[in-house]
Motif scaffolding. Structure first.
Motif, PDB file in Angstrom:
ATOM      1  N   UNK A 134     -14.144   4.072  10.749  1.00  0.00           N
ATOM      2  CA  UNK A 134     -13.967   4.111   9.303  1.00  0.00           C
ATOM      3  C   UNK A 134     -13.864   2.671   8.830  1.00  0.00           C
ATOM      4  N   UNK A 135     -14.499   2.380   7.708  1.00  0.00           N
ATOM      5  CA  UNK A 135     -14.394   1.049   7.118  1.00  0.00           C
ATOM      6  C   UNK A 135     -13.739   1.151   5.752  1.00  0.00           C
ATOM      7  N   UNK A 136     -12.879   0.175   5.461  1.00  0.00           N
ATOM      8  CA  UNK A 136     -12.336   0.101   4.108  1.00  0.00           C
ATOM      9  C   UNK A 136     -12.280  -1.352   3.665  1.00  0.00           C
ATOM     10  N   UNK A 137     -12.383  -1.532   2.359  1.00  0.00           N
ATOM     11  CA  UNK A 137     -12.274  -2.861   1.760  1.00  0.00           C
ATOM     12  C   UNK A 137     -10.885  -3.010   1.166  1.00  0.00           C
ATOM     13  N   UNK A 138     -10.217  -4.070   1.554  1.00  0.00           N
ATOM     14  CA  UNK A 138      -8.838  -4.307   1.155  1.00  0.00           C
ATOM     15  C   UNK A 138      -8.740  -5.585   0.335  1.00  0.00           C
ATOM     16  N   UNK A 139      -8.085  -5.475  -0.818  1.00  0.00           N
ATOM     17  CA  UNK A 139      -7.650  -6.660  -1.552  1.00  0.00           C
ATOM     18  C   UNK A 139      -6.174  -6.861  -1.233  1.00  0.00           C
ATOM     19  N   UNK A 140      -5.865  -7.929  -0.520  1.00  0.00           N
ATOM     20  CA  UNK A 140      -4.490  -8.168  -0.058  1.00  0.00           C
ATOM     21  C   UNK A 140      -3.660  -8.717  -1.218  1.00  0.00           C
ATOM     22  N   UNK A 141      -3.252  -7.818  -2.118  1.00  0.00           N
ATOM     23  CA  UNK A 141      -2.621  -8.257  -3.366  1.00  0.00           C
ATOM     24  C   UNK A 141      -1.105  -8.142  -3.359  1.00  0.00           C
ATOM     25  N   UNK A 142      -0.495  -7.757  -2.241  1.00  0.00           N
ATOM     26  CA  UNK A 142       0.956  -7.546  -2.193  1.00  0.00           C
ATOM     27  C   UNK A 142       1.580  -8.489  -1.169  1.00  0.00           C
ATOM     28  N   UNK A 143       2.247  -9.519  -1.646  1.00  0.00           N
ATOM     29  CA  UNK A 143       2.896 -10.475  -0.751  1.00  0.00           C
ATOM     30  C   UNK A 143       4.013  -9.798   0.043  1.00  0.00           C
ATOM     31  N   UNK A 144       4.175 -10.230   1.293  1.00  0.00           N
ATOM     32  CA  UNK A 144       5.283  -9.717   2.085  1.00  0.00           C
ATOM     33  C   UNK A 144       4.843  -9.254   3.456  1.00  0.00           C
ATOM     34  N   UNK A 145       5.755  -8.558   4.120  1.00  0.00           N
ATOM     35  CA  UNK A 145       5.516  -7.985   5.442  1.00  0.00           C
ATOM     36  C   UNK A 145       5.451  -6.473   5.307  1.00  0.00           C
ATOM     37  N   UNK A 146       4.417  -5.879   5.880  1.00  0.00           N
ATOM     38  CA  UNK A 146       4.147  -4.458   5.669  1.00  0.00           C
ATOM     39  C   UNK A 146       3.861  -3.758   6.993  1.00  0.00           C
ATOM     40  N   UNK A 147       4.287  -2.506   7.087  1.00  0.00           N
ATOM     41  CA  UNK A 147       3.971  -1.695   8.264  1.00  0.00           C
ATOM     42  C   UNK A 147       2.544  -1.171   8.161  1.00  0.00           C
ATOM     43  N   UNK A 148       1.902  -1.069   9.317  1.00  0.00           N
ATOM     44  CA  UNK A 148       0.551  -0.527   9.448  1.00  0.00           C
ATOM     45  C   UNK A 148       0.564   0.311  10.714  1.00  0.00           C
ATOM     46  N   UNK A 149       0.320   1.621  10.593  1.00  0.00           N
ATOM     47  CA  UNK A 149       0.565   2.470  11.757  1.00  0.00           C
ATOM     48  C   UNK A 149      -0.164   3.796  11.670  1.00  0.00           C
ATOM     49  N   UNK A 150      -0.287   4.430  12.841  1.00  0.00           N
ATOM     50  CA  UNK A 150      -0.697   5.829  12.883  1.00  0.00           C
ATOM     51  C   UNK A 150       0.466   6.668  12.379  1.00  0.00           C
ATOM     52  N   UNK A 151       0.171   7.665  11.526  1.00  0.00           N
ATOM     53  CA  UNK A 151       1.250   8.491  10.976  1.00  0.00           C
ATOM     54  C   UNK A 151       1.553   9.711  11.826  1.00  0.00           C
ATOM     55  N   UNK A 152       0.903   9.851  12.985  1.00  0.00           N
ATOM     56  CA  UNK A 152       1.421  10.786  13.980  1.00  0.00           C
ATOM     57  C   UNK A 152       2.695  10.146  14.520  1.00  0.00           C
TER      58      UNK A 152
END
Length: 567
Positions: free
Chosen positions: A528-546
């Motif tokens: 899967x491909x997605x285009x991201x605009x990194x518009x939110x400063x900070x540290x963020x979680x990125x994970x499988x939701x299982x």
């Protein structure tokens, strides 16, 4: 006999017929109680600028199973939070557990300090303490909230959020219901995880049999030998199954028959949330077409369908129009067909729609392995580690990476797992188009590949072969940069991948109308491909939701910094 006498007798009969459900109604919030007339008439929604939530232990029972629960304000699911776009809100969360807790506002665009992920955006909420989340409400739509501590989410720590738009709502409906789908086990999730680590297929009670082979229901002998040579199981579709899970709609099992009311001819909006810990659901209302109007809280061009596979943590808003004064079944069937939950839409309380038989258990194919072997002939001893050599420097090979997909393909237009051959319409991501053109139309300036990796037999999960706990480096973005992210699924399970703090544009070929999402289900062997605009400063979680995949290591930290800071 007076009218009041008739009303009292009718009420008494209703109370007797619904005795069990009514006796337990105190554990359900008003919006989730059976027989609700819809959100606009349901009391008990939490709204306004100040909201108080208390997380505490509880006990929950369904379908003859009972066990420990984690509840918010004493209910499961948790109370409905109803907000309005443009307002400010303060949510005070008090922890009455004997362990730390937290709340993540799933899909809400908030300052990263308010995102609610312990160890990434805040320290968590210790026993006896209160933490106040405060943020402006910058969007509208259907969202939800849940714990990001331990695996409390699997024990009942989840609830819905509905945000009304500041202006007119393009979705027109006379009535609306929230439907939260979930899975429930009386066995503690840490015990479930331990059993999976002991044997990856511990809960799979639908493996192929000799009788299935002889009856022609399972793979033929040659296919079984090929899969056996690769030490793979084509029935390994869900890690935790209906052998231990009860499947719920608004906290109700099939026998408890959650019922949402309607008047024939009305347009009824269903705000559907998959809050399960480990179950992707196939959702349908037999005899009643669904018009999809929102996905992950974002408006889409209306599209009619008959069935939707809703990945864990996704939300879909659909509009249905029941014309007859009869009960309609809302069926959420686990994608491995190990169980289902039936809820009912009905013109009056006490009606129950039929419960269909479970459909035949699906089998995975070579496409799900990232390699369509049709036309390649017999390949005895074939190694699934055949791959593009450029992948090798990126993916850390080792015991946690059993396979790499040799030929992953874009599957956003494919019917999802188990629905490839049904005769009716099935929604695909390629059917979704944003209602309005997307605001950032810049071309991406760079491309980032992220591999979803695993050793399923040993129950090890990761991104690029590295677990979060093994010192995985953050995925770094510069503020406001535009990046094409490719998710490559090197496993034979679908993975609902969630990025906190952002929406991204799923690349489906719709151009400026590519759908906006915060969670995307990546099909087995697909990309899967997605285009991201990194518009939110900070540290963020990125994970499988299982939940157990995340807990076992399929998680990273995404950092967004100003260019000067990133350097």
């Amino acid at each position: 006999m007076t009218l009041s006498d008739v009303d009292r007798r009718s009420l008494f009969r209703s109370l007797c017929g619904w005795g069990g459900a009514l006796a337990l109604s105190r554990i359900f919030p008003a919006w989730a109680q059976s027989g609700t007339a819809g959100l606009s008439l349901a009391p008990g929604a939490l709204s306004g600028e100040t909201i108080a939530l208390t997380v505490a232990e509880g006990h929950f029972s369904t379908g003859g199973r009972s066990g420990h629960a984690v509840m918010i304000n004493g209910t499961l699911p948790a109370p409905l939070i109803r907000l309005r776009e443009g307002q400010n809100v303060r949510l005070s969360v008090t922890n009455r557990l004997r362990e730390d807790t937290s709340i993540h506002w799933h899909g809400l665009i908030v300052p990263f300090q308010m995102d609610g992920v312990p160890g990434i955006s805040f320290p968590g909420i210790r026993p006896g303490e209160t933490f106040t989340y405060e943020f402006p409400v910058r969007q509208s739509g259907t969202y939800w909230y849940h714990s990001h501590s331990g695996m409390q989410e699997a024990m009942g720590h989840y609830g819905p959020i509905v945000i009304d738009p500041a202006g007119p709502d393009p979705v027109q409906a006379e009535r609306e219901h929230v439907v939260i789908l979930s899975d429930w086990s009386p066995v503690h999730p840490h015990v479930l995880l331990r059993r999976l680590k002991q044997m990856g297929g511990y809960f799979n009670m639908q493996k192929q049999t000799l009788s299935g082979l002889l009856a022609g229901k399972d793979q033929n002998a040659k296919e079984r030998l090929q899969w056996g040579a690769m030490r793979m199981d084509p029935t390994d579709i869900s890690d935790v199954t209906g052998s231990t899970y009860s499947f719920l709609a608004n906290g109700h099992g099939t026998a408890e028959n959650w019922t949402g009311l309607f008047t024939p001819g009305e347009r009824v909006r269903l705000r559907i949330v998959n809050a399960a810990a480990m179950t992707n659901f196939n959702l349908r209302l037999p005899g009643l077409p669904m018009t999809v109007v929102q996905c992950d809280g974002q408006h889409v061009q209306p599209v009619e369908t008959d069935e939707i596979q809703i990945g864990i943590a996704e939300t879909y808003d659909v509009v249905v129009r029941p014309t007859e004064a009869k009960p309609y079944a809302l069926i959420a069937e686990a994608i491995d067909r190990s169980g289902l939950v039936r809820a009912t839409l009905a013109p009056r309380i006490g009606m129950a729609a039929d419960v269909p038989a479970l459909r035949e258990r699906p089998l995975l194919g070579m496409k799900d392995m990232g390699m369509d072997m049709s036309g390649m002939g017999d390949m005895p001893g074939h190694s699934m580690k055949m791959r593009d050599p450029s992948v090798a420097p990126q993916v850390k090979m080792g015991p946690g990476v059993a396979t790499l997909s040799p030929m992953p393909v874009d599957r956003t237009a494919d019917r999802p797992t188990g629905l490839e051959s049904v005769e009716h319409r099935v929604l695909t991501y390629a059917d979704l188009k944003s209602l309005e053109p997307n605001s950032d139309r810049r071309a991406p300036t760079r491309t980032l590949d992220i591999h979803l990796t695993a050793n399923m037999e040993r129950y090890m999960w990761s991104f690029d072969g590295v677990k979060l706990s093994d010192g995985a480096e953050p995925i770094a973005f510069r503020h406001m940069e535009r990046v094409r992210v490719n998710l490559i699924n090197d496993t034979m399970m679908p993975h609902p991948i969630h990025l906190h703090g952002h929406f991204f544009e799923l690349v489906t070929g719709a151009g400026d109308h590519n759908p906006l999402k915060h969670t995307v289900n990546v099909l087995p062997g697909g990309k899967v491909s997605f285009d991201l605009t990194a518009d939110a400063l900070g540290d963020w979680a990125f994970h499988c939701h299982m939940l157990m995949h995340m807990h076992a290591g399929m998680m990273r930290v995404v950092t967004v910094r100003h260019a000067a800071d990133a350097a």
